[in-house]
Design an enzyme around this catalytic site. Structure first.
Site, mmCIF file in Angstrom:
data_model
loop_
_atom_site.group_PDB
_atom_site.id
_atom_site.type_symbol
_atom_site.label_atom_id
_atom_site.label_comp_id
_atom_site.label_asym_id
_atom_site.label_seq_id
_atom_site.Cartn_x
_atom_site.Cartn_y
_atom_site.Cartn_z
ATOM 1 N N ASP A 30 -11.682 -0.810 6.116
ATOM 2 C CA ASP A 30 -10.418 -1.053 6.811
ATOM 3 C C ASP A 30 -10.714 -1.236 8.292
ATOM 4 O O ASP A 30 -11.627 -0.606 8.838
ATOM 5 C CB ASP A 30 -9.454 0.121 6.597
ATOM 6 C CG ASP A 30 -8.002 -0.278 6.837
ATOM 7 O OD1 ASP A 30 -7.653 -0.569 7.992
ATOM 8 O OD2 ASP A 30 -7.229 -0.308 5.859
ATOM 9 N N LYS A 35 -7.668 5.418 10.769
ATOM 10 C CA LYS A 35 -7.481 5.690 9.341
ATOM 11 C C LYS A 35 -8.804 6.020 8.667
ATOM 12 O O LYS A 35 -8.893 6.966 7.874
ATOM 13 C CB LYS A 35 -6.813 4.495 8.649
ATOM 14 C CG LYS A 35 -6.547 4.735 7.168
ATOM 15 C CD LYS A 35 -6.039 3.486 6.470
ATOM 16 C CE LYS A 35 -4.581 3.228 6.742
ATOM 17 N NZ LYS A 35 -4.035 2.150 5.864
ATOM 18 N N THR A 86 0.749 -7.629 1.726
ATOM 19 C CA THR A 86 1.416 -8.942 1.684
ATOM 20 C C THR A 86 2.914 -8.730 1.877
ATOM 21 O O THR A 86 3.706 -8.970 0.968
ATOM 22 C CB THR A 86 1.142 -9.676 0.357
ATOM 23 O OG1 THR A 86 1.532 -8.821 -0.738
ATOM 24 C CG2 THR A 86 -0.321 -10.024 0.216
ATOM 25 N N ARG A 154 2.465 2.498 -10.464
ATOM 26 C CA ARG A 154 3.726 3.088 -10.006
ATOM 27 C C ARG A 154 3.410 4.173 -8.986
ATOM 28 O O ARG A 154 2.613 5.069 -9.251
ATOM 29 C CB ARG A 154 4.493 3.710 -11.177
ATOM 30 C CG ARG A 154 4.945 2.742 -12.246
ATOM 31 C CD ARG A 154 5.446 3.514 -13.463
ATOM 32 N NE ARG A 154 4.373 4.326 -14.034
ATOM 33 C CZ ARG A 154 4.577 5.366 -14.843
ATOM 34 N NH1 ARG A 154 5.806 5.742 -15.139
ATOM 35 N NH2 ARG A 154 3.544 6.039 -15.330
ATOM 36 N N PHE A 252 13.492 1.876 -17.276
ATOM 37 C CA PHE A 252 14.168 1.124 -16.219
ATOM 38 C C PHE A 252 15.631 0.836 -16.559
ATOM 39 O O PHE A 252 16.202 -0.147 -16.103
ATOM 40 C CB PHE A 252 13.418 -0.171 -15.897
ATOM 41 C CG PHE A 252 12.119 0.071 -15.162
ATOM 42 C CD1 PHE A 252 12.070 0.031 -13.782
ATOM 43 C CD2 PHE A 252 10.971 0.393 -15.852
ATOM 44 C CE1 PHE A 252 10.886 0.286 -13.107
ATOM 45 C CE2 PHE A 252 9.789 0.650 -15.192
ATOM 46 C CZ PHE A 252 9.748 0.592 -13.799
ATOM 47 N N HIS A 254 17.993 3.302 -15.871
ATOM 48 C CA HIS A 254 18.595 4.474 -15.246
ATOM 49 C C HIS A 254 19.460 4.009 -14.077
ATOM 50 O O HIS A 254 18.953 3.492 -13.076
ATOM 51 C CB HIS A 254 17.517 5.447 -14.767
ATOM 52 C CG HIS A 254 16.610 5.906 -15.866
ATOM 53 N ND1 HIS A 254 17.015 6.795 -16.839
ATOM 54 C CD2 HIS A 254 15.330 5.582 -16.169
ATOM 55 C CE1 HIS A 254 16.029 7.007 -17.685
ATOM 56 N NE2 HIS A 254 14.988 6.279 -17.307
ATOM 57 N N CYS A 263 7.301 -2.873 -3.608
ATOM 58 C CA CYS A 263 7.016 -3.980 -4.522
ATOM 59 C C CYS A 263 8.244 -4.806 -4.901
ATOM 60 O O CYS A 263 8.311 -6.001 -4.604
ATOM 61 C CB CYS A 263 6.343 -3.446 -5.794
ATOM 62 S SG CYS A 263 4.715 -2.750 -5.509
ATOM 63 N N ARG A 331 9.709 2.516 2.359
ATOM 64 C CA ARG A 331 9.942 1.073 2.431
ATOM 65 C C ARG A 331 11.091 0.641 1.516
ATOM 66 O O ARG A 331 11.067 0.879 0.332
ATOM 67 C CB ARG A 331 8.658 0.317 2.070
ATOM 68 C CG ARG A 331 7.610 0.349 3.167
ATOM 69 C CD ARG A 331 6.304 -0.281 2.751
ATOM 70 N NE ARG A 331 5.581 0.548 1.789
ATOM 71 C CZ ARG A 331 4.375 0.246 1.321
ATOM 72 N NH1 ARG A 331 3.776 -0.870 1.715
ATOM 73 N NH2 ARG A 331 3.778 1.056 0.459
#
Length: 439
Positions: A30, A35, A86, A154, A252, A254, A263, A331
């Site tokens: 990186d 970091k 991205t 996830r 998915f 809920h 994402c 995010r």
């Protein structure tokens, strides 16, 4: 295998650590000096259960290292993964590929023997073609194959997802690349994880199609929840009733305040833009994005409706700020537009999240951050469950009622049974379920 992982964000750090745990020799690179220095000290920049333990174990075993020096790492690698960000490009919603292309150019300069360059970042269809062009233009002598290997992790369950995947998608037509990538993932064959080899463009589109479909399921059940509220039905029973159909599946489905995270929002936007560029608009995904954005702010009106539409002079306590449990990721979290909308309606905001408050402070102002759920509820006129952390599933309802100025709970994740909360004297509102009368 000798592997370089370019980027130590969520995907790069989890993937690199898990590859090291498989027995490969991994260097995570990186440009962020602070970091890398922190990682060398064992300080993990993201919250992901078990990641700190896994990093420590593999560093100690000598299989995992961190560096800011890309040339040496690339020159000694069999495979180089590009795992940089991205994000949505400001102004138009396209994926910002500048970090991917910069990494490709820098990798190209330092290639020695045959190397597979693998895009793990989520990228629009055709990006691999451009990465290959950049590498060959920068270093015409490079012996290289460019492949796509999208991630399906996830947040909050990333390590398990990596080690027990539903599938591994690899996009390449190069036989040498296939053999190297197959060897990298060989430890997963013991778990009988299916490896799907396909074309590079197909692999890139699989990732976007998967996220768009999951986002569509979430948005679909959210709209059904709104209808269920109007007609006196229960969306949780509806979800179970349709989820038992194996053509649909229960995941998915809920109902809640809308999807967020790193994402789904950016990937659905990028897919819409790609489709528009090719004059094949995806109207369903366009509608998903629109409905989801409207829904986030609509949750504030749901809170205000309990008080006749006005929150002037009211204190609203929020439990959970991150977009989902077991992560500190803010995010595109539904809590951000929810807080701003509640403030626009005149409310004073208190909030608590088990791990996300440091990140939340960068996003939300004029919020009183608390050290626990009961401190957060103290003196509040309404308690709103925004993120379904385990810590919020067994709150002492009697204690909450005593501490609150007004016993109102708005459960945006349907964590509690309505009758249970109402029996404690609360005015209880959830998503897509009938509202019970307080006991």
């Amino acid at each position: 295998m000798r592997i370089t992982m370019v980027g130590t964000g969520y995907v790069g750090l989890v993937s690199g650590t898990c590859f090291a745990d498989f027995g490969h020799q991994v260097t995570c690179v990186d440009k962020n000096v602070d970091k890398i220095a922190a990682l060398d000290r064992g300080v993990i920049p993201i919250y992901e259960p078990d990641l700190d333990r896994l990093v420590e174990a593999n560093v100690r075993a000598g299989r995992l290292a961190f560096s800011t020096e890309l040339p040496e790492a690339v020159a000694n690698s069999d495979a180089v993964f590009i795992a940089v960000g991205t994000p949505s490009r400001r102004g138009d919603g396209h994926a910002d590929l500048s970090y991917v292309y910069a990494a490709a150019r820098e990798i190209a300069v330092n290639l020695k023997d045959f190397t597979v360059v693998i895009t793990k970042s989520t990228v629009p269809v055709g990006t691999g073609d451009e990465v290959e062009r950049l590498i060959r233009d920068t270093n015409p002598q490079a012996d290289v194959a460019v492949a796509s290997n999208p991630e399906f992790l996830r947040e909050g369950a990333a390590i398990r997802d990596f080690k027990h995947p539903d599938r591994i998608v690899v996009g390449t037509d190069d036989e040498r690349a296939r053999k190297i990538i197959a060897e990298i993932y060989r430890p997963l064959y013991l778990n009988q994880a299916p490896v799907m080899f396909t074309g590079r463009r197909t692999a890139e589109l699989i990732k976007y199609a998967a996220n768009a479909f999951l986002a569509t399921k979430i948005t679909f059940i959210n709209e059904i929840a709104d209808l269920a509220e109007k007609v006196g039905a229960d969306v949780q029973e509806i979800a179970r009733g349709i989820g038992l159909d194996n053509r649909i599946g229960a995941k998915f489905l809920h109902a809640g305040p809308g999807f967020g995270g790193s994402c789904f929002p950016k990937d659905t936007r990028a897919l819409v833009k790609t489709a528009q560029d090719h004059e094949t608009p995806i109207r369903i995904v366009e509608a998903v994005l629109s409905v989801n954005e409207i829904r986030k702010r609509a949750m504030a009106r749901k809170v205000a409706a309990v008080f006749g539409g006005s929150l002037r002079g009211k204190t609203v306590a929020l439990l959970g700020l991150t977009f989902k449990p077991n992560t500190d990721d803010m995010r595109e979290s539904p809590s951000i537009p929810l807080v701003t909308a509640l403030q626009d309606l005149g409310a004073t905001i208190k909030a608590y999240d088990p791990v996300g408050m440091e990140q939340a402070r960068n996003e939300l102002t004029d919020v009183t951050y608390c050290s626990g759920p009961y401190e957060c509820a103290e003196g509040a006129d309404a308690l709103v469950i925004v993120t379904e952390w385990e810590q919020f599933r067994a709150l002492d309802l009697g204690r909450l009622k005593q501490q609150m100025a007004c016993p109102v709970m708005v459960d945006l994740r349907n964590v509690y049974r309505p009758s249970e909360v109402a029996a404690h004297g609360f005015k209880y509102e959830s998503v897509g379920r009938p509202s019970p009368s307080p006991g």
